[in-house]
Design a protein around this motif. Structure first.
Motif, PDB file in Angstrom:
ATOM      1  N   PHE A  14      29.817  55.512  33.902  1.00 12.38           N
ATOM      2  CA  PHE A  14      31.139  55.160  33.372  1.00 12.38           C
ATOM      3  C   PHE A  14      32.157  55.001  34.495  1.00 12.38           C
ATOM      4  O   PHE A  14      32.889  54.007  34.561  1.00 12.38           O
ATOM      5  CB  PHE A  14      31.605  56.218  32.364  1.00 12.38           C
ATOM      6  N   VAL A  15      32.218  55.965  35.410  1.00 12.21           N
ATOM      7  CA  VAL A  15      33.177  55.908  36.514  1.00 12.21           C
ATOM      8  C   VAL A  15      32.884  54.703  37.412  1.00 12.21           C
ATOM      9  O   VAL A  15      33.802  54.021  37.869  1.00 12.21           O
ATOM     10  CB  VAL A  15      33.165  57.231  37.309  1.00 12.21           C
ATOM     11  N   GLY A  20      34.506  49.507  39.399  1.00 12.01           N
ATOM     12  CA  GLY A  20      34.128  48.114  39.688  1.00 12.01           C
ATOM     13  C   GLY A  20      35.006  47.137  38.937  1.00 12.01           C
ATOM     14  O   GLY A  20      35.447  46.124  39.491  1.00 12.01           O
ATOM     15  N   GLY A  21      35.279  47.416  37.687  1.00 16.47           N
ATOM     16  CA  GLY A  21      36.157  46.550  36.898  1.00 16.47           C
ATOM     17  C   GLY A  21      37.566  46.511  37.464  1.00 16.47           C
ATOM     18  O   GLY A  21      38.196  45.452  37.533  1.00 16.47           O
ATOM     19  N   GLY A  22      38.066  47.671  37.881  1.00 19.42           N
ATOM     20  CA  GLY A  22      39.401  47.729  38.480  1.00 19.42           C
ATOM     21  C   GLY A  22      39.485  46.935  39.765  1.00 19.42           C
ATOM     22  O   GLY A  22      40.466  46.230  40.010  1.00 19.42           O
ATOM     23  N   GLY A  24      37.600  44.367  40.537  1.00 15.91           N
ATOM     24  CA  GLY A  24      37.520  42.957  40.147  1.00 15.91           C
ATOM     25  C   GLY A  24      38.857  42.422  39.665  1.00 15.91           C
ATOM     26  O   GLY A  24      39.277  41.321  40.033  1.00 15.91           O
ATOM     27  N   VAL A  25      39.557  43.182  38.863  1.00 17.72           N
ATOM     28  CA  VAL A  25      40.874  42.781  38.361  1.00 17.72           C
ATOM     29  C   VAL A  25      41.865  42.676  39.514  1.00 17.72           C
ATOM     30  O   VAL A  25      42.651  41.724  39.596  1.00 17.72           O
ATOM     31  CB  VAL A  25      41.377  43.761  37.273  1.00 17.72           C
ATOM     32  N   MET A  26      41.836  43.633  40.424  1.00 20.20           N
ATOM     33  CA  MET A  26      42.744  43.620  41.568  1.00 20.20           C
ATOM     34  C   MET A  26      42.482  42.387  42.449  1.00 20.20           C
ATOM     35  O   MET A  26      43.412  41.718  42.890  1.00 20.20           O
ATOM     36  CB  MET A  26      42.587  44.898  42.383  1.00 20.20           C
ATOM     37  N   TYR A  27      41.223  42.064  42.688  1.00 18.49           N
ATOM     38  CA  TYR A  27      40.855  40.887  43.476  1.00 18.49           C
ATOM     39  C   TYR A  27      41.380  39.618  42.808  1.00 18.49           C
ATOM     40  O   TYR A  27      41.987  38.761  43.456  1.00 18.49           O
ATOM     41  CB  TYR A  27      39.336  40.822  43.630  1.00 18.49           C
ATOM     42  N   TYR A  28      41.181  39.508  41.499  1.00 19.74           N
ATOM     43  CA  TYR A  28      41.642  38.340  40.743  1.00 19.74           C
ATOM     44  C   TYR A  28      43.159  38.203  40.838  1.00 19.74           C
ATOM     45  O   TYR A  28      43.685  37.110  41.066  1.00 19.74           O
ATOM     46  CB  TYR A  28      41.195  38.462  39.283  1.00 19.74           C
ATOM     47  N   LEU A  29      43.884  39.298  40.671  1.00 14.85           N
ATOM     48  CA  LEU A  29      45.349  39.253  40.706  1.00 14.85           C
ATOM     49  C   LEU A  29      45.868  38.894  42.096  1.00 14.85           C
ATOM     50  O   LEU A  29      46.854  38.157  42.226  1.00 14.85           O
ATOM     51  CB  LEU A  29      45.933  40.585  40.241  1.00 14.85           C
ATOM     52  N   MET A  30      45.213  39.372  43.142  1.00 20.02           N
ATOM     53  CA  MET A  30      45.628  39.022  44.501  1.00 20.02           C
ATOM     54  C   MET A  30      45.419  37.527  44.766  1.00 20.02           C
ATOM     55  O   MET A  30      46.276  36.866  45.357  1.00 20.02           O
ATOM     56  CB  MET A  30      44.874  39.866  45.522  1.00 20.02           C
ATOM     57  N   GLN A  31      44.290  36.982  44.317  1.00 23.98           N
ATOM     58  CA  GLN A  31      44.026  35.553  44.486  1.00 23.98           C
ATOM     59  C   GLN A  31      45.059  34.729  43.714  1.00 23.98           C
ATOM     60  O   GLN A  31      45.551  33.703  44.196  1.00 23.98           O
ATOM     61  CB  GLN A  31      42.613  35.200  44.002  1.00 23.98           C
TER      62      GLN A  31
END
Length: 133
Positions: A14-15, A20-22, A24-31
């Motif tokens: 779970f952790v 990993g999801g967090g 991925g979201v951070m990478y997407y938002l930075m791009q």
């Protein structure tokens, strides 16, 4: 208090998934933030307006890829932005190198240099435009 091995494995999974999801979201938002920035748009506009660079790539269509966040060429602070943007066309690809500075009085970004380096090593200077004599 003793926890079963099964419960510990479930918690670990779970952790790991949440982390990993967090990321991925951070990478997407930075791009997304890079793609929305004024210094990014100014450089892409200059590339689109340069017939020599577009012909060298075999564009249109021009494909703009995600910036490599760990590349040392990509630096942005309050006064200067330096990017290395991966681009491809139908013939070949390369990197669009751009440097911009922020005009604090006008509160806008001003291009200093834009150049396209193709995969074969050829460099096409895009901005500033060469003066014809």
């Amino acid at each position: 208090m003793s926890l079963s091995t099964n419960l510990l494995q479930q918690m670990t999974i779970f952790v790991t998934l949440v982390t990993g999801g967090g990321c991925g979201v951070m990478y997407y938002l930075m791009q997304k933030n890079f793609a929305k920035s004024e210094y990014y748009h100014l450089a892409i506009e200059q590339l689109n307006e340069n017939a020599t660079a577009m012909a060298s790539l075999g564009a249109p269509p021009l494909k703009i890829h995600n910036i490599h966040l760990t590349d040392h060429h990509n630096r942005v602070d309050h006064t200067k932005a330096q990017l290395k943007i991966p681009v491809t066309g139908q013939k070949t690809g390369g990197y669009l190198y751009t440097t911009s500075t922020r005009d604090t009085l006008m509160n806008r970004w001003c291009l200093q240099r834009v150049a396209l380096q193709l995969k074969d090593g050829e460099i096409v200077d895009i901005y500033p435009k060469a003066e014809w004599k």
